[in-house]
Write a protein that holds these residues in place. Structure first.
Motif, PDB file in Angstrom:
ATOM      1  N   ILE A  73       0.838  -1.207   0.000  1.00 54.68           N
ATOM      2  CA  ILE A  73       0.000   0.000   0.000  1.00 54.68           C
ATOM      3  C   ILE A  73       0.874   1.259   0.000  1.00 54.68           C
ATOM      4  O   ILE A  73       0.690   2.168  -0.815  1.00 54.68           O
ATOM      5  CB  ILE A  73      -0.952   0.004   1.223  1.00 54.68           C
ATOM      6  N   GLY A  89       3.027   1.480  -3.219  1.00 54.36           N
ATOM      7  CA  GLY A  89       2.118   1.710  -4.353  1.00 54.36           C
ATOM      8  C   GLY A  89       1.612   3.136  -4.394  1.00 54.36           C
ATOM      9  O   GLY A  89       1.548   3.766  -5.455  1.00 54.36           O
ATOM     10  N   ASN A  90       1.271   3.665  -3.219  1.00 53.80           N
ATOM     11  CA  ASN A  90       0.830   5.064  -3.130  1.00 53.80           C
ATOM     12  C   ASN A  90       1.993   6.011  -3.446  1.00 53.80           C
ATOM     13  O   ASN A  90       1.820   7.021  -4.141  1.00 53.80           O
ATOM     14  CB  ASN A  90       0.301   5.389  -1.732  1.00 53.80           C
ATOM     15  N   ILE A 119       4.665   5.670  -5.355  1.00 57.57           N
ATOM     16  CA  ILE A 119       5.132   5.800  -6.744  1.00 57.57           C
ATOM     17  C   ILE A 119       4.178   6.624  -7.609  1.00 57.57           C
ATOM     18  O   ILE A 119       4.532   6.995  -8.722  1.00 57.57           O
ATOM     19  CB  ILE A 119       5.466   4.440  -7.405  1.00 57.57           C
ATOM     20  N   SER A 120       3.004   6.949  -7.046  1.00 56.27           N
ATOM     21  CA  SER A 120       2.092   7.827  -7.803  1.00 56.27           C
ATOM     22  C   SER A 120       2.702   9.225  -7.965  1.00 56.27           C
ATOM     23  O   SER A 120       2.282   9.998  -8.811  1.00 56.27           O
ATOM     24  CB  SER A 120       0.741   7.931  -7.104  1.00 56.27           C
ATOM     25  N   ALA A 137       3.904   3.237 -17.059  1.00 58.02           N
ATOM     26  CA  ALA A 137       3.525   2.775 -15.721  1.00 58.02           C
ATOM     27  C   ALA A 137       4.735   2.123 -15.049  1.00 58.02           C
ATOM     28  O   ALA A 137       5.563   1.509 -15.717  1.00 58.02           O
ATOM     29  CB  ALA A 137       2.388   1.781 -15.831  1.00 58.02           C
ATOM     30  N   LEU A 186       5.197  -2.807  -9.898  1.00 54.74           N
ATOM     31  CA  LEU A 186       5.494  -3.119  -8.503  1.00 54.74           C
ATOM     32  C   LEU A 186       5.324  -4.630  -8.358  1.00 54.74           C
ATOM     33  O   LEU A 186       4.343  -5.181  -8.853  1.00 54.74           O
ATOM     34  CB  LEU A 186       4.467  -2.378  -7.633  1.00 54.74           C
ATOM     35  N   PRO A 243       4.604  -8.256  -6.406  1.00 61.08           N
ATOM     36  CA  PRO A 243       3.893  -8.697  -5.200  1.00 61.08           C
ATOM     37  C   PRO A 243       4.885  -8.749  -4.034  1.00 61.08           C
ATOM     38  O   PRO A 243       6.068  -9.018  -4.250  1.00 61.08           O
ATOM     39  CB  PRO A 243       3.405 -10.101  -5.573  1.00 61.08           C
ATOM     40  N   THR A 255      -1.459  -5.618  -8.622  1.00 57.87           N
ATOM     41  CA  THR A 255      -0.195  -6.324  -8.378  1.00 57.87           C
ATOM     42  C   THR A 255      -0.471  -7.723  -7.833  1.00 57.87           C
ATOM     43  O   THR A 255      -0.801  -7.889  -6.659  1.00 57.87           O
ATOM     44  CB  THR A 255       0.660  -5.530  -7.376  1.00 57.87           C
ATOM     45  N   MET A 256      -0.368  -8.709  -8.699  1.00 59.79           N
ATOM     46  CA  MET A 256      -0.602 -10.098  -8.285  1.00 59.79           C
ATOM     47  C   MET A 256       0.388 -10.997  -9.013  1.00 59.79           C
ATOM     48  O   MET A 256       0.837 -10.671 -10.113  1.00 59.79           O
ATOM     49  CB  MET A 256      -2.031 -10.527  -8.665  1.00 59.79           C
ATOM     50  N   SER A 261      -3.324  -0.444  -4.566  1.00 60.07           N
ATOM     51  CA  SER A 261      -2.515   0.593  -3.903  1.00 60.07           C
ATOM     52  C   SER A 261      -1.839   1.480  -4.941  1.00 60.07           C
ATOM     53  O   SER A 261      -1.306   2.523  -4.628  1.00 60.07           O
ATOM     54  CB  SER A 261      -1.434  -0.074  -3.051  1.00 60.07           C
ATOM     55  N   HIS A 262      -1.854   1.022  -6.182  1.00 58.33           N
ATOM     56  CA  HIS A 262      -1.048   1.630  -7.235  1.00 58.33           C
ATOM     57  C   HIS A 262      -1.730   2.880  -7.776  1.00 58.33           C
ATOM     58  O   HIS A 262      -2.673   2.794  -8.554  1.00 58.33           O
ATOM     59  CB  HIS A 262      -0.857   0.607  -8.347  1.00 58.33           C
ATOM     60  N   GLY A 263      -1.247   4.042  -7.360  1.00 63.08           N
ATOM     61  CA  GLY A 263      -1.934   5.277  -7.702  1.00 63.08           C
ATOM     62  C   GLY A 263      -1.330   6.047  -8.852  1.00 63.08           C
ATOM     63  O   GLY A 263      -1.753   7.169  -9.133  1.00 63.08           O
ATOM     64  N   GLN A 264      -0.354   5.472  -9.533  1.00 64.03           N
ATOM     65  CA  GLN A 264       0.309   6.213 -10.605  1.00 64.03           C
ATOM     66  C   GLN A 264      -0.661   6.473 -11.759  1.00 64.03           C
ATOM     67  O   GLN A 264      -1.389   5.574 -12.196  1.00 64.03           O
ATOM     68  CB  GLN A 264       1.507   5.402 -11.103  1.00 64.03           C
ATOM     69  N   GLN A 306      -0.422   6.828 -14.913  1.00 64.65           N
ATOM     70  CA  GLN A 306      -0.334   5.986 -16.112  1.00 64.65           C
ATOM     71  C   GLN A 306      -0.956   4.614 -15.883  1.00 64.65           C
ATOM     72  O   GLN A 306      -1.510   4.013 -16.803  1.00 64.65           O
ATOM     73  CB  GLN A 306       1.134   5.851 -16.551  1.00 64.65           C
ATOM     74  N   MET A 307      -0.894   4.132 -14.639  1.00 62.38           N
ATOM     75  CA  MET A 307      -1.497   2.832 -14.338  1.00 62.38           C
ATOM     76  C   MET A 307      -3.018   2.934 -14.419  1.00 62.38           C
ATOM     77  O   MET A 307      -3.688   2.004 -14.885  1.00 62.38           O
ATOM     78  CB  MET A 307      -1.054   2.368 -12.945  1.00 62.38           C
ATOM     79  N   ASP A 343      -3.820   2.848 -18.044  1.00 67.30           N
ATOM     80  CA  ASP A 343      -3.687   1.479 -18.559  1.00 67.30           C
ATOM     81  C   ASP A 343      -4.882   0.615 -18.143  1.00 67.30           C
ATOM     82  O   ASP A 343      -5.369  -0.210 -18.921  1.00 67.30           O
ATOM     83  CB  ASP A 343      -2.394   0.829 -18.039  1.00 67.30           C
ATOM     84  N   ILE A 395      -8.335   3.508  -4.777  1.00 66.14           N
ATOM     85  CA  ILE A 395      -6.965   3.392  -4.256  1.00 66.14           C
ATOM     86  C   ILE A 395      -6.990   2.903  -2.802  1.00 66.14           C
ATOM     87  O   ILE A 395      -7.704   3.461  -1.968  1.00 66.14           O
ATOM     88  CB  ILE A 395      -6.252   4.772  -4.297  1.00 66.14           C
ATOM     89  N   LYS A 396      -6.201   1.873  -2.504  1.00 63.60           N
ATOM     90  CA  LYS A 396      -6.022   1.405  -1.125  1.00 63.60           C
ATOM     91  C   LYS A 396      -5.107   2.372  -0.388  1.00 63.60           C
ATOM     92  O   LYS A 396      -4.175   2.885  -1.012  1.00 63.60           O
ATOM     93  CB  LYS A 396      -5.353   0.026  -1.096  1.00 63.60           C
TER      94      LYS A 396
END
Lengths: 164, 134
Positions: A101, A104-105, A107-108, A116, A119, A121, B66-67, B93-96, B98-99, B102, B113-114
């Motif tokens: 979390i 992930g937050n 890299i925004s 993109a 990340l 797992p 992300t898995m 959680s991925h807030g970018q 560009q993601m 996509d 967003i988590k």
């Protein structure tokens, strides 16, 4: 990959402090961020790792005191009924979720030339004592002191990503 | 082409939850059930989500990005290619930026967003229903 480790560490550190305070009700009392020259760094009770980007990867490592990860686990799963036999697995999942979390937050905040940023797992490591690095990578470290114990954040990456 | 839902009981939707974290799937399932919906299936990887979609036949999917095995963007792309009416909310959680782009290109219709609160998930579900329920 268009990320510099100093900026990444600053973003992760800021977000870790606010995550612990806002989501876990844990106060961060102090942070000590620095580039270290040691080739080996000590790990704590439980450690979780994610990698950012494609090669060259940046490894982001969160390592927790037992008291702190216990408190995070308790807060993170407060609305769930966790059986005693599930506690170990779910505590490790918690450590993985938290690093996922926060990173992930974080890299925004980075623009990667319109691409993109991947990340991985999370991986969780228990009962490890230390990590060692090769000569081609460096360690950025933040040691956080909280109301429930300590944690260390390590950003590990190749030398070129340490240029400001 | 955007999906057109012909009939759905908005008081109780069937969900598939896709996330590699067991805690997240439990937390998400609890939130969904607290909102009055039903979780008909859980998948722990993108590949499993693609394989189980037909069997679970959900009204809506929450999809992590992300898995291991196959990420949520690729899984969304494959599901939406085969099932044109799939309603997928990315929960990540991925807030970018560009993601997010996509994910939308892959066919996702919502993005949460988590960490997030139940109200955020509720609002995202309602937004999808208001937009795509005809």
């Amino acid at each position: 990959m268009n990320i510099k480790i100093k900026s990444l560490m600053d973003s992760i550190s800021r977000r870790t402090e606010s995550f612990l305070k806002d989501e876990m009700n844990i106060q961060v009392n102090g942070q000590d961020i620095k580039l270290v020259e040691e080739s080996r760094l000590e790990l704590k009770h439980l450690t979780s790792v994610v990698t950012i980007g494609t090669a060259p990867h940046i490894f982001v490592i969160f390592s927790y005191d037992k008291e702190l990860i216990n408190k995070i686990f308790e807060a993170y799963t407060k609305e769930l009924e966790i059986l005693p036999e599930e506690c170990l697995e779910y505590m490790e999942e918690t450590a993985g979720d938290v690093v996922n979390i926060i990173v992930g937050n974080a890299i925004s905040e980075f623009d990667n030339d319109g691409q993109a940023i991947n990340l991985s797992p999370p991986i969780v490591i228990a009962q490890a004592q230390s990590i060692a690095k090769s000569r081609t990578v460096r360690f950025f470290v933040n040691r956080l002191s909280t109301s429930c114990g300590h944690m260390s954040i390590f950003c590990v990456g190749p030398n070129e990503l340490f240029e400001v | 082409m955007e999906p057109q839902i012909e009939s759905v009981n908005i008081t109780s939707l069937n969900f598939m939850v896709v996330d590699d974290s067991a805690i997240t799937t439990r937390k998400m399932s609890k939130m969904i059930e607290d909102l009055g919906h039903k979780v008909v299936g859980i998948a722990r990887t993108g590949r499993e989500a693609v394989e189980k979609y037909e069997e679970f036949n959900p009204d809506m999917v929450t999809m992590d990005i992300t898995m291991p095995d196959m990420n949520g963007i690729e899984a969304t792309k494959q599901i939406c290619k085969k099932y044109k009416d799939a309603l997928i909310i990315m929960v990540t959680s991925h807030g970018q930026e560009q993601m997010v782009v996509d994910a939308i290109k892959a066919g996702a219709l919502g993005y949460v967003i988590k960490p997030f609160k139940e109200e955020t998930l509720k609002a995202s579900i309602e937004r999808l229903l208001n937009k795509f329920w005809k």
